[in-house]
Design a protein around this motif. Structure first.
Motif, PDB file in Angstrom:
ATOM      1  N   GLU A  60      51.485  32.629  10.275  1.00 21.00           N
ATOM      2  CA  GLU A  60      51.306  33.609   9.340  1.00 21.00           C
ATOM      3  C   GLU A  60      50.450  34.902   9.869  1.00 21.00           C
ATOM      4  O   GLU A  60      49.747  34.681  10.641  1.00 21.00           O
ATOM      5  CB  GLU A  60      50.353  32.904   8.326  1.00 21.00           C
ATOM      6  N   PHE A  61      51.163  35.805   9.583  1.00 16.66           N
ATOM      7  CA  PHE A  61      50.466  37.150   9.760  1.00 16.66           C
ATOM      8  C   PHE A  61      50.651  38.075   8.864  1.00 16.66           C
ATOM      9  O   PHE A  61      51.577  38.690   8.326  1.00 16.66           O
ATOM     10  CB  PHE A  61      51.018  37.942  11.083  1.00 16.66           C
ATOM     11  N   HIS A  62      49.527  38.029   7.741  1.00 15.86           N
ATOM     12  CA  HIS A  62      49.322  38.851   6.784  1.00 15.86           C
ATOM     13  C   HIS A  62      48.781  40.323   6.710  1.00 15.86           C
ATOM     14  O   HIS A  62      47.694  40.234   7.493  1.00 15.86           O
ATOM     15  CB  HIS A  62      48.767  37.997   5.673  1.00 15.86           C
ATOM     16  N   PHE A  63      49.269  41.413   6.444  1.00 14.89           N
ATOM     17  CA  PHE A  63      48.696  42.301   6.284  1.00 14.89           C
ATOM     18  C   PHE A  63      49.519  43.531   5.667  1.00 14.89           C
ATOM     19  O   PHE A  63      50.616  43.361   5.382  1.00 14.89           O
ATOM     20  CB  PHE A  63      48.934  43.136   7.802  1.00 14.89           C
ATOM     21  N   VAL A 114      45.812  40.167   2.497  1.00 20.10           N
ATOM     22  CA  VAL A 114      45.661  38.302   2.714  1.00 20.10           C
ATOM     23  C   VAL A 114      46.622  37.827   1.692  1.00 20.10           C
ATOM     24  O   VAL A 114      46.529  38.123   0.299  1.00 20.10           O
ATOM     25  CB  VAL A 114      44.344  37.663   2.706  1.00 20.10           C
ATOM     26  N   GLY A 115      47.718  37.256   1.833  1.00 22.47           N
ATOM     27  CA  GLY A 115      48.716  36.582   1.159  1.00 22.47           C
ATOM     28  C   GLY A 115      49.971  37.608   0.682  1.00 22.47           C
ATOM     29  O   GLY A 115      50.639  36.852   0.131  1.00 22.47           O
ATOM     30  N   GLU A 116      49.495  38.788   1.053  1.00 20.86           N
ATOM     31  CA  GLU A 116      50.821  39.592   0.670  1.00 20.86           C
ATOM     32  C   GLU A 116      51.325  40.293   1.589  1.00 20.86           C
ATOM     33  O   GLU A 116      50.720  40.933   2.492  1.00 20.86           O
ATOM     34  CB  GLU A 116      50.256  40.817  -0.512  1.00 20.86           C
ATOM     35  N   GLU A 117      52.831  40.068   1.861  1.00 18.34           N
ATOM     36  CA  GLU A 117      53.552  40.657   3.095  1.00 18.34           C
ATOM     37  C   GLU A 117      53.124  39.778   4.253  1.00 18.34           C
ATOM     38  O   GLU A 117      52.187  40.197   5.229  1.00 18.34           O
ATOM     39  CB  GLU A 117      52.947  42.179   3.360  1.00 18.34           C
ATOM     40  N   ASN A 118      53.566  38.382   4.341  1.00 18.58           N
ATOM     41  CA  ASN A 118      53.553  37.651   5.641  1.00 18.58           C
ATOM     42  C   ASN A 118      54.794  38.401   6.553  1.00 18.58           C
ATOM     43  O   ASN A 118      55.754  38.122   6.167  1.00 18.58           O
ATOM     44  CB  ASN A 118      53.597  36.286   5.455  1.00 18.58           C
ATOM     45  N   HIS A 119      54.291  38.831   7.715  1.00 17.66           N
ATOM     46  CA  HIS A 119      55.375  39.384   8.604  1.00 17.66           C
ATOM     47  C   HIS A 119      56.026  38.579   9.512  1.00 17.66           C
ATOM     48  O   HIS A 119      56.484  38.965  10.404  1.00 17.66           O
ATOM     49  CB  HIS A 119      54.768  40.547   9.060  1.00 17.66           C
ATOM     50  N   ASN A 160      58.032  37.365  16.855  1.00 17.50           N
ATOM     51  CA  ASN A 160      59.170  36.993  16.101  1.00 17.50           C
ATOM     52  C   ASN A 160      58.952  37.672  14.614  1.00 17.50           C
ATOM     53  O   ASN A 160      58.967  36.827  13.629  1.00 17.50           O
ATOM     54  CB  ASN A 160      59.275  35.640  15.973  1.00 17.50           C
ATOM     55  N   PHE A 161      58.757  38.802  14.599  1.00 14.48           N
ATOM     56  CA  PHE A 161      58.316  39.526  13.291  1.00 14.48           C
ATOM     57  C   PHE A 161      59.676  39.639  12.337  1.00 14.48           C
ATOM     58  O   PHE A 161      60.845  39.766  12.634  1.00 14.48           O
ATOM     59  CB  PHE A 161      58.116  40.845  13.500  1.00 14.48           C
ATOM     60  N   SER A 162      59.243  39.322  10.814  1.00 10.04           N
ATOM     61  CA  SER A 162      60.104  39.862   9.817  1.00 10.04           C
ATOM     62  C   SER A 162      59.265  40.665   8.909  1.00 10.04           C
ATOM     63  O   SER A 162      58.668  40.187   8.140  1.00 10.04           O
ATOM     64  CB  SER A 162      60.484  38.441   9.344  1.00 10.04           C
ATOM     65  N   ILE A 163      59.418  41.922   9.358  1.00 10.30           N
ATOM     66  CA  ILE A 163      58.464  42.792   8.661  1.00 10.30           C
ATOM     67  C   ILE A 163      58.894  43.014   7.308  1.00 10.30           C
ATOM     68  O   ILE A 163      59.793  43.097   6.839  1.00 10.30           O
ATOM     69  CB  ILE A 163      58.559  44.332   9.501  1.00 10.30           C
ATOM     70  N   ASN A 191      56.675  51.515   6.721  1.00  8.84           N
ATOM     71  CA  ASN A 191      55.328  51.882   7.049  1.00  8.84           C
ATOM     72  C   ASN A 191      54.197  50.885   7.398  1.00  8.84           C
ATOM     73  O   ASN A 191      53.341  50.664   7.360  1.00  8.84           O
ATOM     74  CB  ASN A 191      54.514  52.483   5.784  1.00  8.84           C
ATOM     75  N   ARG A 192      55.067  49.890   8.297  1.00 10.72           N
ATOM     76  CA  ARG A 192      54.437  48.863   8.745  1.00 10.72           C
ATOM     77  C   ARG A 192      54.583  48.796  10.205  1.00 10.72           C
ATOM     78  O   ARG A 192      55.758  48.748  10.693  1.00 10.72           O
ATOM     79  CB  ARG A 192      54.761  47.578   8.205  1.00 10.72           C
TER      80      ARG A 192
END
Length: 665
Positions: A24-27, A30-35, A120-123, A147-148
């Protein structure tokens, strides 16, 4: 697989699975846009020509550094005689995720150790149109889309910058992933890839025999290149160790902000209490939303997650945090709620972390009839929790702007959303989100909400309105006696539905949520109706296995793991039983059952202290999402209710004052 050892700062949330893989990498919420998509970030180790990805061949223990949101993970490879101590954190102030890797060589020979960190980003939640590039002017890797921006850097051998890297394509017919490039210990240095991409950075260390060496790795998160470039300069100028120290110092200060007299608690209870405070904080946005859970594996169950704010769950979390003294967080929450409430005074099913309405399965029409797709207890419990907040902190300047547009609006809705004949709430969905009708839990919550509104109205000098709200609450309780109490069974039912022909259909299922009849003030916990109901809840729903714990209700099918129990044990339902034992305790010995449940929770938590939603009744394996914010918050509330009752009971025989005092120095 449950999420473990989460770390965050209210903008970023990072969490790992049981195998210490970053999942989990949220930004920026928290909880919105797990990259991170369905495949994790990988961590691999090359030693003198041998290679493995964690966890293959490694023994793993996961925990936190004491009183902090800094992980303390120990990875041991017995064959290689190598140990890696990993410390992960998110800076308390800046949007920087930092990992410290200390490599310990406990063999009698020098080792070349190469650490491979694969991104292993899925932006923005997908891997279409991503870019991974090496930026030579800063010696860093960069992943970006729209913009990420995510800048990756390392520090080792006394200097910053990435010397060994590769970028490439993944998950296609021809490309498994750039992470495969690491397995021979050498990276290709391919400088850019576009589309569905990943990347790898490596740290090369030469570790003397019976010695150790350290490397650092970090990800800066932002909305453009300038922003992440600046954050990278912060780490370089400040130094990774200084970032670690300041973050550790902050969390130690934060978790000890309100010093309880921990001497009144078993050591393990105090330990889990602090961890629960910290873990709860990782699930809370700086904008005020309190998220239920962030475990993307839930997608496989119903193509959705728990990464939303349910006003009910969040209100009960806020109640616990107010008991613990964290009024700054709860003020943000209540202001957030005031901003998302519907104009007619109710909350919808659930909300995205940034405040927009979230996905829902509650329809606006059923059988060709219009209906409100709500769970009314969610509206009621926010007002109930807000009164508890005000009663504790007396922050009148905070409450004043909320009184008319928020508190009165919600109270008027609760008064109007009642059946004219029965005075019960009109049908809505239950707290488990599975059935619609007139729920005992909902009626009890509305009683609590209207009573809270009456207290507010009286405080603001509107005595006639206060009495109107109190009358509505009294009518609610009288209706509960008339329609929801089962005389033959001597307990409350779960739900009733009134039909157009005047008849009714009663759901007699025993449900742990019946604890609500005393929890929000509708009935005295010593009332025989409450005592009989809670006794039957325990007798029917307690799991008669070596694991124990209380199921939600009879024949609960959600993630059901065994046909030999009513359902899986949940932490919140088991802790509700503890709240009942505390509420009815008259002497110190009466608190032993509650203390036993608190110790049950400690025993069944993950080794890191993380509490799942539910556990397997035979194996104790976490089921559904983990961590569940509500589980940790309920534990926090139980600890405070236990201590409060202990102070109330244990009084000096000579002066009548409590024998113990809360230590708040």
């Amino acid at each position: 697989m449950p999420r473990d050892i989460p770390v965050g700062n209210g903008n970023i949330l990072v969490a790992f699975d049981g195998n210490y893989r970053l999942r989990e990498f949220h930004f920026p919420h928290v909880g919105e846009e797990n990259h991170i998509g369905e495949r994790p970030f990988r961590f691999g180790v090359w030693v003198n020509g041998n290679f493995s990805w964690i966890p293959d061949g490694w023994r793993i223990t996961k925990n936190y550094l004491e009183k902090t949101l800094i992980t303390n993970v120990e990875l041991t490879h017995d064959t290689w005689k190598l140990r890696i101590i990993a410390n992960d954190l998110v800076d308390f102030h800046e949007n920087i995720y930092l990992k410290k890797l200390t490599v310990q060589n406990f063999s009698g020979e020098k080792k070349e150790v190469r650490l491979f960190l694969a991104q292993n980003f899925s932006i923005l939640g997908n891997d279409i149109g991503d870019t991974a590039a090496f930026r030579p002017e800063e010696n860093v890797l960069l992943h970006y889309k729209a913009n990420r921006y995510f800048l990756i850097n390392t520090f080792a051998n006394k200097k910053p910058g990435i010397d060994f890297f590769a970028t490439g394509n993944k998950d296609s017919k021809y490309d498994t992933g750039t992470w495969k490039d690491a397995e021979d210990g050498v990276l290709s240095r391919n400088p850019i890839a576009q589309g569905s991409v990943d990347s790898v950075a490596a740290i090369h260390l030469f570790v003397e025999k019976n010695a150790s060496d350290t490397g650092y790795y970090w990800i800066c998160a932002g909305t453009n290149w300038s922003e992440v470039e600046h954050l990278n300069s912060v780490v370089r100028k400040t130094g990774p160790e200084a970032i670690i120290k300041r973050t550790a110092d902050y969390w130690k200060l934060w978790v000890e902000k309100e010093k309880l007299n921990y001497d009144l608690l078993p050591e393990a209870t105090a330990h889990l209490y602090r961890k629960s405070l910290l873990i709860c904080r990782t699930q809370i946005n700086n904008c005020g939303s309190i998220i239920a859970a962030n475990d993307s594996d839930a997608i496989h169950f119903n193509r959705d997650t728990y990464s939303y704010m349910w006003p009910r769950d969040a209100a009960l979390v806020a109640y616990a945090l107010d008991l613990a003294g964290y009024s700054e967080i709860t003020r943000n929450f209540f202001n957030f709620c005031a901003g998302i409430m519907e104009k007619n005074g109710y909350f919808l099913h659930k909300y995205n972390p940034s405040g927009s309405p979230a996905s829902s399965w509650h329809p606006w029409q059923k059988d060709d009839k219009v209906q409100l797709p709500i769970q009314e207890d969610e509206t009621a419990l926010v007002i109930w929790a807000l009164w508890h907040h005000y009663r504790k902190f007396h922050d009148i300047e905070f409450i004043k702007p909320l009184y008319k547009p928020f508190i009165k609006n919600a109270a008027d809705f609760m008064m109007n959303y009642r059946d004219a004949d029965t005075a019960l709430p009109l049908p809505s969905y239950d707290l488990w989100e599975e059935r619609r009708g007139v729920l005992t839990f909902t009626a009890a919550a509305v009683f609590g909400g209207l009573t809270a509104a009456a207290h507010f109205a009286e405080s603001f000098g509107e005595t006639e309105l206060a009495e109107e709200y109190r009358r509505g609450a009294r009518q609610m309780r009288e209706a509960m006696d008339t329609y929801l109490y089962l005389e033959r069974e001597k307990r409350f039912c779960r739900m009733i539905n009134f039909k157009e022909d005047g008849s009714s259909e009663i759901d007699r299922t025993l449900d742990a949520s019946l604890y609500g009849i005393f929890a929000f003030g509708a009935y005295d916990p010593h009332d025989e109706k409450v005592k009989n109901t809670m006794r039957q809840v325990y007798e029917t729903l307690w799991c008669r296995t070596h694991v124990g714990g209380l199921a939600r209700y009879e024949n609960d099918a959600y993630y059901r793991a065994s046909e030999n129990t009513a359902g899986n044990p949940w932490f919140i339902t088991t802790l509700w039983l503890a709240q009942y034992y505390i509420a009815t305790a008259c002497q110190k010995d009466d608190l032993k059952k509650a203390l036993g449940i608190m110790q049950w929770v400690e025993k069944h938590a993950l080794s890191s202290g993380v509490l799942a939603e539910q556990i397997h009744p035979d194996t104790n394996i976490p089921l559904s999402v983990s961590p569940l914010t509500w589980s940790h918050a309920t534990y926090i509330a139980v600890v405070h209710e236990y201590l409060s009752k202990l102070l109330e009971i244990e009084k000096c025989s000579a002066c009548g004052r409590p024998k113990y005092q809360m230590n708040r120095e």
